[in-house]
Design a protein around this motif. Structure first.
Motif, mmCIF file in Angstrom:
data_model
loop_
_atom_site.group_PDB
_atom_site.id
_atom_site.type_symbol
_atom_site.label_atom_id
_atom_site.label_comp_id
_atom_site.label_asym_id
_atom_site.label_seq_id
_atom_site.Cartn_x
_atom_site.Cartn_y
_atom_site.Cartn_z
ATOM 1 N N GLU A 197 0.851 -1.181 0.000
ATOM 2 C CA GLU A 197 0.000 0.000 0.000
ATOM 3 C C GLU A 197 0.891 1.237 0.000
ATOM 4 O O GLU A 197 2.076 1.161 0.364
ATOM 5 N N PRO A 198 0.354 2.386 -0.407
ATOM 6 C CA PRO A 198 1.180 3.598 -0.447
ATOM 7 C C PRO A 198 1.857 3.881 0.897
ATOM 8 O O PRO A 198 1.226 3.806 1.953
ATOM 9 N N GLY A 199 3.144 4.188 0.815
ATOM 10 C CA GLY A 199 3.917 4.474 2.016
ATOM 11 C C GLY A 199 4.586 3.277 2.642
ATOM 12 O O GLY A 199 5.381 3.427 3.573
ATOM 13 N N ASP A 200 4.291 2.070 2.164
ATOM 14 C CA ASP A 200 4.923 0.861 2.701
ATOM 15 C C ASP A 200 6.378 0.761 2.256
ATOM 16 O O ASP A 200 6.762 1.249 1.183
ATOM 17 N N ILE B 83 7.109 1.099 -7.204
ATOM 18 C CA ILE B 83 6.744 2.499 -7.422
ATOM 19 C C ILE B 83 5.281 2.620 -7.813
ATOM 20 O O ILE B 83 4.553 3.500 -7.323
ATOM 21 N N ALA B 84 4.819 1.727 -8.679
ATOM 22 C CA ALA B 84 3.423 1.755 -9.112
ATOM 23 C C ALA B 84 2.465 1.547 -7.947
ATOM 24 O O ALA B 84 1.339 2.060 -7.954
ATOM 25 N N GLN B 85 2.915 0.824 -6.930
ATOM 26 C CA GLN B 85 2.092 0.577 -5.743
ATOM 27 C C GLN B 85 2.212 1.692 -4.710
ATOM 28 O O GLN B 85 1.550 1.651 -3.678
ATOM 29 N N GLY B 86 3.086 2.651 -4.960
ATOM 30 C CA GLY B 86 3.258 3.763 -4.029
ATOM 31 C C GLY B 86 4.201 3.470 -2.891
ATOM 32 O O GLY B 86 4.168 4.161 -1.857
ATOM 33 N N ALA C 90 7.355 3.328 -0.408
ATOM 34 C CA ALA C 90 8.332 4.337 0.001
ATOM 35 C C ALA C 90 9.750 3.874 -0.262
ATOM 36 O O ALA C 90 10.665 4.696 -0.382
ATOM 37 N N ARG D 127 12.861 8.187 -6.885
ATOM 38 C CA ARG D 127 11.502 7.690 -6.683
ATOM 39 C C ARG D 127 11.442 6.508 -5.730
ATOM 40 O O ARG D 127 10.399 6.252 -5.128
ATOM 41 N N LEU D 128 12.545 5.781 -5.578
ATOM 42 C CA LEU D 128 12.510 4.570 -4.766
ATOM 43 C C LEU D 128 13.890 4.262 -4.191
ATOM 44 O O LEU D 128 14.727 3.672 -4.874
#
Length: 214
Positions: A67-70, A93-96, A98, A118-119
Motif C-alpha cells: 500500500e502507499p507508504g509501505d 513504485i506503481a504501488q506507491g 516508500a 523515486r525509490l
C-alpha cells in the motif's frame, strides 16, 4: 502531546538519522546493509517478506499487497539470490511504496540508480543470480508475507517504522522513538549549523565541545 501518524512521518523525514544515533542504541541494522542508490531519506511502514526459497512468485504477491507508504522488507534465506531488480522496482513504485530493503543482494544496479529519486533501495550487495518463477512457495505465501523477520541483526515486525539514508537502516516501533527523543534530535539538528560555524570561525574548542568534566 503525541504526534499524529502524518506528523510523526514528517518529523522522521526531516531528522538526521545519525542524530537519532546520539539518543538511541537499538534498531540499527548491520553495516553491510547499505544503499544501492542515492534516493531521498527513507521513512515508511514495514511490509515484510520472509523469502525462504528463491521464488519470484512470492515476491510478486508481496508487491501486490503493498500500500502507499509501505517499505517492502525482504529477508533472503542464504542471501544468494536477488529478489529485486528493474521490474520489481517499477512495480513497487506503481504501488506507491516508500522504498525497498533487502537482507540479501539485488540486481540491475543501473536501473535502480535511474529510479533513485523515486525509490530508495537498500541491500547487502549485487548479484546476477536472481529469483526463479518456481512456485516453490505457492502454498505458503500467506505465511511468508507479514511475518516477523530478522534483517541484518534487527528484528522487524510488520508495521514497524523503517528509516534509511546513506549511513544505513534504522528500525523503530510503530509509535516511533518517543516524542522526547525526537524533539531532542530535531533540536540538535537545528543547533548544528551554528555549532559548526563557531568551530570554523576559530573559537577555542574548549569553549564549544562538551567533555563531561564537572
Amino acid at each position: 502531546m503525541s504526534r499524529s501518524t502524518d506528523e510523526l512521518i514528517a518529523a522522521l523525514t526531516s531528522v538526521e538519522i545519525p542524530t537519532l544515533g546520539h539518543f538511541l542504541e537499538d534498531g540499527f541494522c548491520d553495516q553491510d546493509l547499505r544503499p544501492m542508490n542515492r534516493g531521498p531519506q527513507l521513512v515508511g511502514r514495514a511490509r515484510t517478506l520472509d523469502l525462504t526459497e528463491p521464488d519470484a512468485f512470492a515476491v510478486n504477491r508481496a508487491l501486490l499487497a503493498l500500500e502507499p507508504g509501505d517499505v517492502l522488507v525482504i529477508r533472503v534465506a542464504g542471501r544468494g539470490h536477488a529478489p529485486v531488480g528493474a521490474v520489481t522496482a517499477h512495480a513497487a513504485i506503481a504501488q506507491g511504496a516508500a522504498g525497498i530493503v533487502v537482507d540479501g543482494p539485488v540486481t540491475d544496479q543501473a536501473a535502480l540508480r535511474e529510479l533513485q529519486d523515486r525509490l530508495p533501495v537498500f541491500a547487502t550487495g549485487l548479484t546476477a543470480r536472481t529469483t526463479k518463477r518456481s512456485g516453490a512457495l505457492a502454498g505458503e505465501v500467506d505465511g511468508a508475507l507479514d511475518r516477523v523477520i530478522e534483517v541484518a541483526g534487527v528484528t522487524v515486525r510488520p508495521g514497524d517504522l523503517v528509516l534509511g539514508d546513506a549511513q544505513g537502516i534504522l528500525i523503530l516501533p510503530p509509535e516511533g522513538p518517543g516524542d522526547d527523543v525526537l524533539d531532542a534530535a530535531l533540536a540538535s539538528d537545528a543547533a548544528e549549523p551554528a555549532l559548526v560555524a563557531r568551530i570554523s570561525s576559530g573559537e577555542p574548542l574548549s569553549a564549544i565541545l562538551a567533555t563531561g568534566d564537572a
